[in-house]
Scaffold this motif. Structure first.
Motif, PDB file in Angstrom:
ATOM      1  N   ARG A  67       0.853  -1.195   0.000  1.00 56.11           N
ATOM      2  CA  ARG A  67       0.000   0.000   0.000  1.00 56.11           C
ATOM      3  C   ARG A  67       0.883   1.238   0.000  1.00 56.11           C
ATOM      4  O   ARG A  67       1.840   1.329   0.761  1.00 56.11           O
ATOM      5  CB  ARG A  67      -0.902  -0.001   1.226  1.00 56.11           C
ATOM      6  N   THR A  93      -4.541   6.248  -3.315  1.00 58.53           N
ATOM      7  CA  THR A  93      -3.915   5.089  -2.678  1.00 58.53           C
ATOM      8  C   THR A  93      -3.713   4.026  -3.729  1.00 58.53           C
ATOM      9  O   THR A  93      -4.633   3.727  -4.496  1.00 58.53           O
ATOM     10  CB  THR A  93      -4.822   4.538  -1.556  1.00 58.53           C
ATOM     11  N   LEU A 100      -3.154   0.196  -3.863  1.00 58.92           N
ATOM     12  CA  LEU A 100      -3.292  -0.962  -2.983  1.00 58.92           C
ATOM     13  C   LEU A 100      -3.159  -2.229  -3.826  1.00 58.92           C
ATOM     14  O   LEU A 100      -3.869  -2.386  -4.825  1.00 58.92           O
ATOM     15  CB  LEU A 100      -4.648  -0.929  -2.281  1.00 58.92           C
ATOM     16  N   TRP A 140      -5.957  -3.229   4.402  1.00 64.19           N
ATOM     17  CA  TRP A 140      -5.887  -4.061   3.198  1.00 64.19           C
ATOM     18  C   TRP A 140      -7.265  -4.320   2.590  1.00 64.19           C
ATOM     19  O   TRP A 140      -7.381  -5.015   1.585  1.00 64.19           O
ATOM     20  CB  TRP A 140      -5.206  -5.396   3.500  1.00 64.19           C
TER      21      TRP A 140
END
Length: 170
Positions: A7, A33, A35, A139
């Motif tokens: 991340r 972000t 991820l 997550w």
């Protein structure tokens, strides 16, 4: 490494090659972000409540392998703009990728400070925020994310997922 998750949170994703060069996002100052979960790298734009599947580990777009620096060339000790002493390494890829880390006797005690992918991507990390205690909820993909929604055809993600295999990545 065993969970193959990663991340990266950017205060402003506009200038990142994956978050910013993604359709009209190139014109927006907005957090992003990246991820990586279940082999897919997602671009998540929390303020816009938008998400797209960028690329996958099949394209070399997953997490960095633990040994990705194995062939790096040591460049010496440098000081950053704040006067902090760091070790500098160069790992060749498509371009030079400079890796900077804190100076500690044991390599396992060193903390990543910066990755500079010449000439357009400089990631500087807050070494004081380093922790091995991670809340598992980071997550979890937001409800508005779906692996079937790809990023814009006019994006770095599209180029990577169709044409490029990134060295050092899985």
């Amino acid at each position: 490494w065993t969970n193959k998750r990663a991340r990266t949170d950017r205060v402003n994703g506009r200038w990142d090659r994956y978050c910013g060069f993604n359709g009209l996002k190139i014109f927006k100052d907005t957090p992003c972000t990246q991820l990586v979960v279940d082999g897919i790298r997602y671009n998540i734009y929390p303020e816009l409540k938008e998400c797209c599947a960028c690329c996958s580990d099949a394209n070399g777009c997953g997490v960095l392998k633990p040994d990705w620096l194995a062939s790096a060339e040591f460049q010496g000790q440098i000081k950053d703009t704040n006067g902090t002493s760091l070790y500098k390494w160069d790992i060749k890829g498509v371009q030079s990728n400079y890796y900077y880390e804190t100076i500690q006797d044991k390599p396992a005690d060193r903390v990543m400070h910066e990755i500079y992918q010449v000439s357009d991507d400089d990631q500087i990390f807050d070494v004081t925020s380093y922790t091995e205690e991670i809340d598992e909820s980071i997550w979890t993909l937001p409800d508005y994310c779906d692996a079937s929604k790809s990023c814009s055809l006019v994006s770095a993600c599209s180029a990577v997922s169709h044409f490029i295999k990134i060295p050092g990545m899985e």
